[in-house]
Design a protein around this motif. Structure first.
Motif, mmCIF file in Angstrom:
data_model
loop_
_atom_site.group_PDB
_atom_site.id
_atom_site.type_symbol
_atom_site.label_atom_id
_atom_site.label_comp_id
_atom_site.label_asym_id
_atom_site.label_seq_id
_atom_site.Cartn_x
_atom_site.Cartn_y
_atom_site.Cartn_z
ATOM 1 N N UNK A 1 44.720 29.980 41.865
ATOM 2 C CA UNK A 1 44.552 31.136 42.745
ATOM 3 C C UNK A 1 43.067 31.321 43.055
ATOM 4 N N UNK A 2 42.805 31.949 44.187
ATOM 5 C CA UNK A 2 41.441 32.407 44.463
ATOM 6 C C UNK A 2 41.517 33.640 45.359
ATOM 7 N N UNK A 3 40.501 34.458 45.259
ATOM 8 C CA UNK A 3 40.428 35.667 46.065
ATOM 9 C C UNK A 3 38.983 35.868 46.497
ATOM 10 N N UNK A 4 38.794 36.354 47.716
ATOM 11 C CA UNK A 4 37.447 36.578 48.249
ATOM 12 C C UNK A 4 36.778 37.737 47.526
ATOM 13 N N UNK A 5 35.512 37.526 47.161
ATOM 14 C CA UNK A 5 34.747 38.577 46.486
ATOM 15 C C UNK A 5 34.160 39.590 47.464
ATOM 16 N N UNK A 6 34.115 39.236 48.722
ATOM 17 C CA UNK A 6 33.534 40.137 49.711
ATOM 18 C C UNK A 6 32.131 39.765 50.115
ATOM 19 N N UNK A 7 31.558 38.760 49.446
ATOM 20 C CA UNK A 7 30.211 38.315 49.793
ATOM 21 C C UNK A 7 30.219 36.886 50.331
ATOM 22 N N UNK A 8 31.401 36.396 50.706
ATOM 23 C CA UNK A 8 31.532 35.031 51.190
ATOM 24 C C UNK A 8 31.972 34.050 50.127
ATOM 25 N N UNK A 9 31.870 34.432 48.858
ATOM 26 C CA UNK A 9 32.290 33.562 47.761
ATOM 27 C C UNK A 9 33.685 33.950 47.291
ATOM 28 N N UNK A 10 34.239 33.137 46.396
ATOM 29 C CA UNK A 10 35.594 33.374 45.904
ATOM 30 C C UNK A 10 35.624 33.406 44.384
ATOM 31 N N UNK A 11 36.592 34.141 43.845
ATOM 32 C CA UNK A 11 36.853 34.125 42.402
ATOM 33 C C UNK A 11 38.104 33.279 42.188
ATOM 34 N N UNK A 12 38.007 32.302 41.274
ATOM 35 C CA UNK A 12 39.110 31.385 41.010
ATOM 36 C C UNK A 12 39.770 31.747 39.680
ATOM 37 N N UNK A 13 41.101 31.670 39.652
ATOM 38 C CA UNK A 13 41.865 32.040 38.453
ATOM 39 C C UNK A 13 42.869 30.954 38.119
ATOM 40 N N UNK A 14 43.121 30.803 36.807
ATOM 41 C CA UNK A 14 44.097 29.815 36.343
ATOM 42 C C UNK A 14 45.491 30.396 36.170
ATOM 43 N N UNK A 15 45.577 31.727 36.125
ATOM 44 C CA UNK A 15 46.881 32.369 35.883
ATOM 45 C C UNK A 15 47.067 33.550 36.825
ATOM 46 N N UNK A 16 48.317 33.954 37.010
ATOM 47 C CA UNK A 16 48.609 35.077 37.895
ATOM 48 C C UNK A 16 48.052 36.395 37.360
ATOM 49 N N UNK A 17 48.160 36.702 36.043
ATOM 50 C CA UNK A 17 47.558 37.950 35.565
ATOM 51 C C UNK A 17 46.055 38.023 35.828
ATOM 52 N N UNK A 18 45.372 36.907 35.603
ATOM 53 C CA UNK A 18 43.924 36.886 35.869
ATOM 54 C C UNK A 18 43.660 37.089 37.354
#
Length: 332
Positions: A302-319
């Motif tokens: 998974x990944x989600x936009x941080x709002x500054x052009x970068x992304x946060x990557x996660x290995x699990x759905x809860x994270x």
């Protein structure tokens, strides 16, 4: 104090006159060329400083900032024209600027931008007045046949780059050049691919590269974006990527992706269908081809936009859900 001030003013005036004289002398002196003649390509929509840098990178020994100053002095800023230019030994800075302002090109240019859809590329090619437009009235499938391509759908199959051509050249030749460039780049990336990728063909890697191209906010994240989608393919998870849905909507997309769009099934809706979409969704860059064929070593899903052009990557759905709360919903 008054005498000191006058002396200082005098020194500054002398210095300014000397500097102006030196600059005028430089403007009339032959420039150093790495070879002669040398051809330099100026890309469309380049600012003055960018043009100076392109000239320097092309092998003309001229500082871009001095070039910028001289252009301002001569008033030619709005006149500099894109294209391929040839410079020979003995050319002075004023000669270079004069040639650019007069548009004395040896070749014209079309620039194709990574991330464009093919329809955008075709519109730009169709609008270029220096080309002979032999593809007017052709369908996309007819165009692909005209350039000798095995594929009938053109999306993703033309390499984004700046292409030179002589006035009156057929647009078919330009398409052939861009098509062959993508085939070459794709084959190179495929031959250097990581082991055990979930692609059966180079074309599937091209489809992935187009998704990476449209999903990447920061260039350095391309390999991680690719890793997420590769990992999801391996687990038979839906890719759930908005750009594919938008592509499937076509001209119906009004700039606002709604929940009903995510639920409306099309061949490109990766929220309703597993696997890759049937074709690329854009023209991918070389960096995206490399990312799709050599993704980062990661277990991220998974990944989600941080709002500054970068992304946060996660290995699990809860994270991932915690990251969504933090970066999308503003929760601590």
């Amino acid at each position: 104090m008054k005498r000191l001030f006058l002396r200082l003013v005098g020194v500054l005036v002398v210095f300014a006159m000397a500097a102006a004289g030196g600059f005028a002398w430089w403007a009339h002196q032959p420039l150093g060329l790495t070879t002669s003649p040398i051809e330099v390509v100026i890309k469309p929509n380049s600012g003055v400083l960018s043009v100076g840098r392109q000239i320097q990178r092309g092998g003309v020994g001229m500082d871009p900032r001095l070039f910028q100053i001289l252009v301002r002095i001569t008033g030619h800023g709005p006149d500099l024209k894109a294209g391929g230019y040839q410079f020979e030994t003995g050319a002075t800075p004023l000669d270079v600027i004069g040639k650019l302002a007069r548009g004395e090109v040896t070749h014209y240019v079309v620039t194709v931008i990574e991330g464009w859809e093919f329809r955008k590329m075709r519109a730009v090619v169709d609008a270029n007045p220096a080309l002979k437009h032999d593809t007017v009235g052709m369908s996309d499938a007819d165009l692909m046949h005209a350039i000798g391509a095995a594929e009938s759908a053109p999306e993703g199959l033309f390499f984004p780059d700046t292409y030179l051509f002589a006035r009156g050249s057929s647009d078919i030749e330009l398409y052939k050049h861009a098509y062959r460039a993508m085939q070459r780049r794709l084959n190179e990336a495929w031959n250097a691919r990581a082991p055990d990728l979930p692609y059966k063909t180079p074309y599937e890697a091209l489809v992935m590269a187009s998704i990476v191209e449209k999903e990447t906010g920061q260039a350095a994240e391309r390999p991680m974006i690719a890793a997420v989608f590769v990992n999801r393919l391996r687990k038979n998870m839906m890719l759930q990527t908005d750009p594919t849905v938008i592509y499937g909507l076509g001209e119906q997309f009004d700039g606002n992706l709604r929940k009903r769009d995510l639920l409306t099934d099309t061949p490109y809706n990766t929220y309703t269908r597993t696997g890759l979409p049937p074709t690329p969704i854009a023209l991918p860059s070389l960096a995206s081809l490399a990312a799709a064929t050599t993704p980062a070593p990661s277990d991220a899903l998974y990944f989600v936009a941080r709002g500054d052009g970068s992304s946060h990557f996660s290995n699990s759905l809860p994270e991932h859900n915690r990251a969504v709360d933090k970066y999308q919903r503003g929760k601590p």
